[in-house]
Design an enzyme around this catalytic site. Structure first.
Site, PDB file in Angstrom:
ATOM      1  N   GLU A   1     -18.339   4.603  -1.058  1.00  0.00           N
ATOM      2  CA  GLU A   1     -17.551   3.887  -2.067  1.00  0.00           C
ATOM      3  C   GLU A   1     -18.300   3.666  -3.373  1.00  0.00           C
ATOM      4  O   GLU A   1     -17.706   3.749  -4.460  1.00  0.00           O
ATOM      5  CB  GLU A   1     -17.091   2.541  -1.497  1.00  0.00           C
ATOM      6  CG  GLU A   1     -16.133   2.650  -0.338  1.00  0.00           C
ATOM      7  CD  GLU A   1     -16.816   2.830   1.013  1.00  0.00           C
ATOM      8  OE1 GLU A   1     -16.107   2.962   2.038  1.00  0.00           O
ATOM      9  OE2 GLU A   1     -18.078   2.845   1.038  1.00  0.00           O
TER      10      GLU A   1
ATOM     11  N   ARG B   1       0.849  -1.198   0.000  1.00  0.00           N
ATOM     12  CA  ARG B   1       0.000   0.000   0.000  1.00  0.00           C
ATOM     13  C   ARG B   1       0.887   1.253   0.000  1.00  0.00           C
ATOM     14  O   ARG B   1       0.524   2.285  -0.573  1.00  0.00           O
ATOM     15  CB  ARG B   1      -0.943   0.014   1.210  1.00  0.00           C
ATOM     16  CG  ARG B   1      -0.251   0.001   2.561  1.00  0.00           C
ATOM     17  CD  ARG B   1      -1.203   0.243   3.699  1.00  0.00           C
ATOM     18  NE  ARG B   1      -0.549   0.113   4.995  1.00  0.00           N
ATOM     19  CZ  ARG B   1      -0.940   0.743   6.080  1.00  0.00           C
ATOM     20  NH1 ARG B   1      -1.985   1.547   6.060  1.00  0.00           N
ATOM     21  NH2 ARG B   1      -0.304   0.553   7.228  1.00  0.00           N
TER      22      ARG B   1
END
Length: 312
Positions: free
Chosen positions: A58, A10
């Site tokens: 989202e 990440r």
């Protein structure tokens, strides 16, 4: 593997976005109130005018990303894998996949190595879900080098791409100067004659550790890194299977629908071979330290070694 440098993919994602942002004005990043966790905050700091925080919405974020792509922008929509592949599946399918939009989905915190966040956030089903969407490219990089290269390749590819990143720092293993990332092409990391271990993501380093342990038992293991789950490098998979006659797949994902299933589908049709699928065995995860969870679910080097040895 303990002596090599470790970086969470990440982190690689956030750094790669910032680097690409300096080169391409049409790159925009969308986030769902998780810039700090997904590391897209690195891009936000460098290019605040090209970062859009969509809030904890989202599904809406995927729609916005699809819309931006129609204007010539190349959007990277970022959130946890559980929310990107799970919560927003319909929008990813219908608004991005169906019209084949040029949208990149950066899904972080995948697999049980999310750790203390527990089963609700440990997405072990995302590769299976994304594989089912026609035209969706699915990439699961194994380390910092591969993750950075994958982000660049995703930007250059025209069409929808799902990128899977982890929270846990993992060893940097793709240090070969001849290493080259190419969508749809796997990499042979170790030659062997007795068994082929095909791994992806975090579990590539586990596979390499297991191969070293097997070598002490006189077992020669070939290790293949499959970073692109779809399209799968079928030629390499078939070649590797024929080289040893036995295949083991290793993934930090359910054994249903992920790398193991993709490999079995290929081998069933082109080179029938005995296969052992190592992964999350059709169960939910649980809360706990990432390293302890990988040990409990036998996805660390020792666990992979034990399962392969018992199978052989």
């Amino acid at each position: 593997m303990s002596e090599v440098k470790k970086i969470a993919t990440r982190e690689s994602y956030g750094n790669a976005l910032a680097e690409l942002g300096a080169e391409h004005d049409n790159l925009v990043v969308l986030d769902a109130d998780l810039a700090g966790a997904t590391k897209t905050g690195v891009f936000k700091k460098a290019f605040p005018e090209r970062h859009i925080d969509c809030g904890i919405a989202e599904c809406n974020m995927m729609g916005i990303a699809a819309g931006l792509s129609t204007t010539g922008k190349v959007p990277f929509a970022s959130t946890f894998a559980m929310f990107a592949a799970g919560r927003a599946f319909e929008q990813v399918r219908n608004s991005i996949g169906y019209p084949h939009m040029n949208v990149k989905i950066g899904a972080t915190h995948a697999g049980i190595s999310v750790g203390e966040d527990g089963a609700s956030h440990q997405c072990n089903e995302d590769l299976a879900l994304m594989r089912t969407i026609p035209g969706m490219v699915v990439i699961n990089p194994s380390d910092d080098i591969e993750a950075r290269a994958a982000v660049k390749a995703a930007y250059e590819y025209v069409g929808p791409v799902y990128l899977r990143f982890g929270r846990l720092a993992v060893p940097v293993i793709n240090t070969n100067p001849d290493y080259k990332f190419e969508i749809g092409k796997g990499v042979t990391l170790r030659e062997g004659t007795d068994v082929t271990i095909i791994a992806t993501g975090l579990c590539v380093s586990s596979a390499l550790d297991a191969a070293e342990m097997l070598a002490k038992d006189g077992v020669s293991a070939k290790v293949v890194n499959i970073h692109t789950i779809k399209p799968l490098d079928e030629e390499l998979v078939v070649e590797a299977a024929k080289a040893t006659g036995k295949v083991v797949t290793v993934e930090e994902h359910s054994v249903i629908g992920g790398l193991g299933s993709a490999v079995c589908e290929t081998l069933c049709a082109k080179a029938p071979t005995p296969v052992l699928k190592i992964g999350v065995q059709d169960v939910f995860g649980e809360s706990g330290p990432a390293a302890a969870l990988l040990t409990k679910y036998k996805l660390d080097g020792a666990g992979v070694y034990e399962q392969i040895k018992a199978w052989l």
